[in-house]
Enzyme design. Sequence first.
Site, short mmCIF file in Angstrom:
data_model
loop_
_atom_site.label_atom_id
_atom_site.label_comp_id
_atom_site.label_asym_id
_atom_site.label_seq_id
_atom_site.Cartn_x
_atom_site.Cartn_y
_atom_site.Cartn_z
CG ASP A 1 -5.09 1.89 8.58
OD1 ASP A 1 -5.33 2.24 7.41
OD2 ASP A 1 -4.10 1.21 8.90
NE ARG B 1 -4.05 1.28 2.17
CZ ARG B 1 -4.56 2.38 1.66
NH1 ARG B 1 -3.80 3.41 1.42
NH2 ARG B 1 -5.84 2.47 1.37
CE1 TYR B 2 0.03 4.18 3.57
CE2 TYR B 2 0.28 2.04 4.62
CZ TYR B 2 -0.43 3.20 4.44
OH TYR B 2 -1.61 3.38 5.12
NE ARG C 1 -3.95 -7.00 8.07
CZ ARG C 1 -3.01 -6.11 8.37
NH1 ARG C 1 -2.33 -6.19 9.49
NH2 ARG C 1 -2.75 -5.14 7.53
NE ARG D 1 6.09 2.64 4.68
CZ ARG D 1 5.31 3.66 5.02
NH1 ARG D 1 4.67 3.65 6.17
NH2 ARG D 1 5.15 4.66 4.20
CB CYS E 1 -8.07 -9.16 16.20
SG CYS E 1 -7.03 -9.42 14.75
CG ASP F 1 -8.37 -0.27 11.96
OD1 ASP F 1 -8.31 0.91 11.58
OD2 ASP F 1 -7.37 -0.99 12.13
CB CYS G 1 -6.52 -9.12 20.54
SG CYS G 1 -4.76 -9.45 20.67
CB CYS H 1 -2.56 -14.63 17.49
SG CYS H 1 -2.52 -13.55 16.05
CE LYS I 1 -0.29 2.11 10.13
NZ LYS I 1 -0.07 1.35 8.90
#
Length: 350
Positions: free
Chosen positions: A308, A90-91, A112, A94, A110, A271, A107, A103, A314
């Site tokens: 975001d 996206r950037y 994602r 990066r 989360c 998000d 969480c 994981c 972001k």
Amino acid sequence: MKWKDLTNLHQIEEYFSLTEKERQYLSKPSSQNLPVRLNSYWASLCNDQPKDPLRLQAIPRSYENIHKDYESSDPLDDKEYSPVRRAVHRYTDRLLLLVTHQCALYCRHCFRRHFTGGPNEEISMEELDDALLYIQDHPEIHELILSGGDSLLLSLSKWKYIEQWSRNLNRPLIIRCGTRLPITAPYKLQKELLEVMQRCKNLWMVIQVNHPRELSPQAKQCIQEIRSRGINILNQSVLLKNINDDPEILKQLSYALLEQGIKPYYIFQGDLASGTSHFRVNLSRTYTIMKELRVLVSGMAMPQFAVDLPGGGKIPLMEDRIVEQDNRHFIFKNLQGNDYPYPLEEEIHE
Ligand SMILES: *Cc1c(COP(=O)(O)O)cnc(C)c1O
Ligand code: SF4
């Protein structure tokens, strides 16, 4: 191993007296939602209160079944920017690579969550090769971000593969690994993995601590072990209702992080991930918290608040300190609310 995973109602009940909302969810977990996984280590950090900030992050409540129409299963638009499988470009400089779905602890906030905890557990060799080739072919990429899921749960052999590949690459590359394992399950960090990570040149680690109590003696020990191998650590928090939406708590968190040699990097507005509305803080209150925190802490202790946006990426939340602009000045408001000009100069061309 002394600690064990807790993944269902029966196991969790051994450690917590559950509230109605928790029981309601756990007795009929939705297959649409993120799987349940915490561990007895995390349970040992929780207190008995239903609103305990660590408990709220780990034990699902029936609120997760609330889906708002402005929420999305892919709030970051990851799919839109994927040139090769599992990569998000996206950037320009990066490349983010989703290396595993796993994981150590899922969480409940989360973002994602449409990806995390899925059955397709780890990046395949073929997918990894495709992504690494893509980086080789795109010299504008300066940074590889290993994300997921938890990048420390990627198999040792693939970590070694990435480490060796980056060594042979004809240009320097920063590797950033996203993980919460040193916080949610420090006892799971393998010595062998630490050794591979130590061999990586330019490895940065980004962890997620949301509340100062997560920095237990075990977590601190794990962090010091990582730091002793020359790996720099940044922290990204998520602003979470009833967990850390309080400038005093964020101040304690920032200083607790700095004491461990960790720079508070970002704090994210929640998000718009489906089923997480009960964690989100109203954006105007986020601004208030941000302003109050900035008065309480040093610049070093201040994370960048950011949101975001689906489609927008972001965006840093700024206090809008520039209150006026004419063709000669910017006028800034300082922390005390007074205005000060800064001239717009002619640049000297030599
Ligand atoms: C957040 C994010 C990054 C990293 O952004 P930084 O501002 O450098 O931390 C990179 N790629 C994607 C797709 C991201 O969502
Ligand atoms: S560690 Fe990160 S990816 Fe994993 S469940 Fe938590 S927020 Fe999601």
